[in-house]
Design a protein around this motif. Structure first.
Motif, PDB file in Angstrom:
ATOM      1  N   GLN A 145      33.387  11.133 -34.487  1.00 35.43           N
ATOM      2  CA  GLN A 145      32.094  10.447 -34.556  1.00 35.43           C
ATOM      3  C   GLN A 145      31.433  10.405 -33.186  1.00 35.43           C
ATOM      4  N   GLU A 159      27.208   3.562 -38.577  1.00 36.39           N
ATOM      5  CA  GLU A 159      28.269   2.966 -39.397  1.00 36.39           C
ATOM      6  C   GLU A 159      28.324   1.453 -39.226  1.00 36.39           C
ATOM      7  N   ARG A 193      27.686  -1.256 -42.106  1.00 38.30           N
ATOM      8  CA  ARG A 193      28.843  -2.093 -42.445  1.00 38.30           C
ATOM      9  C   ARG A 193      28.487  -3.578 -42.446  1.00 38.30           C
TER      10      ARG A 193
END
Length: 224
Positions: free
Chosen positions: A41, A49, A53
């Motif tokens: 990543q 993310e 999240r």
């Protein structure tokens, strides 16, 4: 592929330098503070993310440093950088209020209060103490409560105003719901504060209700 493999105009740092910070997405801004991602990543991927999240930027940055550090891909150093950035923003806004006559600018005062209070998941009641020329003496969080409200104790407010030798005060509290609409209870407690502080020659200049995107002034509504 790492960020260094991206076209120069798409890299967050280069993009900021060329087009300004406002041109960056939330994930790209996060990436600059994160510095690096994790295996497989990029820092931008990690930023996306984290935002997905935890329900967006506000929810993410409201986490306490220890909780933030525990998220995958972060750790103590990155969590500290993010919280340091938030505090720098708050202090930047505070500088404007420390200048002479700054409190004649309602927008600056509202932005300062919003930076101080908007991030709390529970209600906080605070006071800005002013001298007789409406210059800031101090800022204090006086009472904390639940998501539904914080009790305001008039005797303690009077005591703190006298302790700071304040000539005037501006109050503020946040609505954890994010809605900056004052309630009837907000109006009533403001009247009580005015009545109590009038006895010790302290003027109440305003009471701000802070939401996620703005702050509402009771003075501008004609409630003071």
């Amino acid at each position: 592929m790492t960020i260094l493999d991206w076209p120069s105009a798409e890299r967050p740092r280069e993009k900021l330098l060329a087009r300004g910070a406002a041109a960056l997405s939330d994930a790209e801004l996060l990436a600059i503070f994160l510095g690096s991602g994790r295996r497989g990543q990029t820092a931008v991927d990690l930023g996306r993310e984290l935002l997905a999240r935890d329900g967006g930027l506000k929810t993410l940055l409201e986490l306490e440093p220890a909780a933030l550090a525990a998220l995958p891909g972060l750790g103590a150093a990155k969590a500290c950088r993010l919280h340091a950035a938030l505090e720098l923003g708050r202090r930047y806004l505070a500088v404007d209020l420390e200048r002479p006559h700054a409190l004649t600018n309602p927008h600056a005062c509202a932005e300062f209060m919003r930076a101080k209070l908007a991030g709390y998941p529970f209600e906080v009641f605070a006071c800005l103490y002013l001298d007789n020329r409406n210059r800031m003496i101090a800022f204090e969080e006086l009472f904390r409560g639940s998501i539904n409200g914080a009790s305001v104790h008039l005797r303690e407010v009077v005591r703190r105003c006298l302790a700071h030798n304040a000539a005037a005060a501006i109050f503020a509290h946040n609505h954890p719901s994010g809605v900056a609409e004052p309630s009837q209870a907000d109006r009533e407690v403001t009247v009580e504060l005015q009545r109590a502080l009038r006895m010790v020659d302290v003027r109440v200049l305003d009471h701000l209700v802070v939401g996620s995107g703005r702050a509402t002034s009771l003075a501008q509504l004609g409630w003071l």
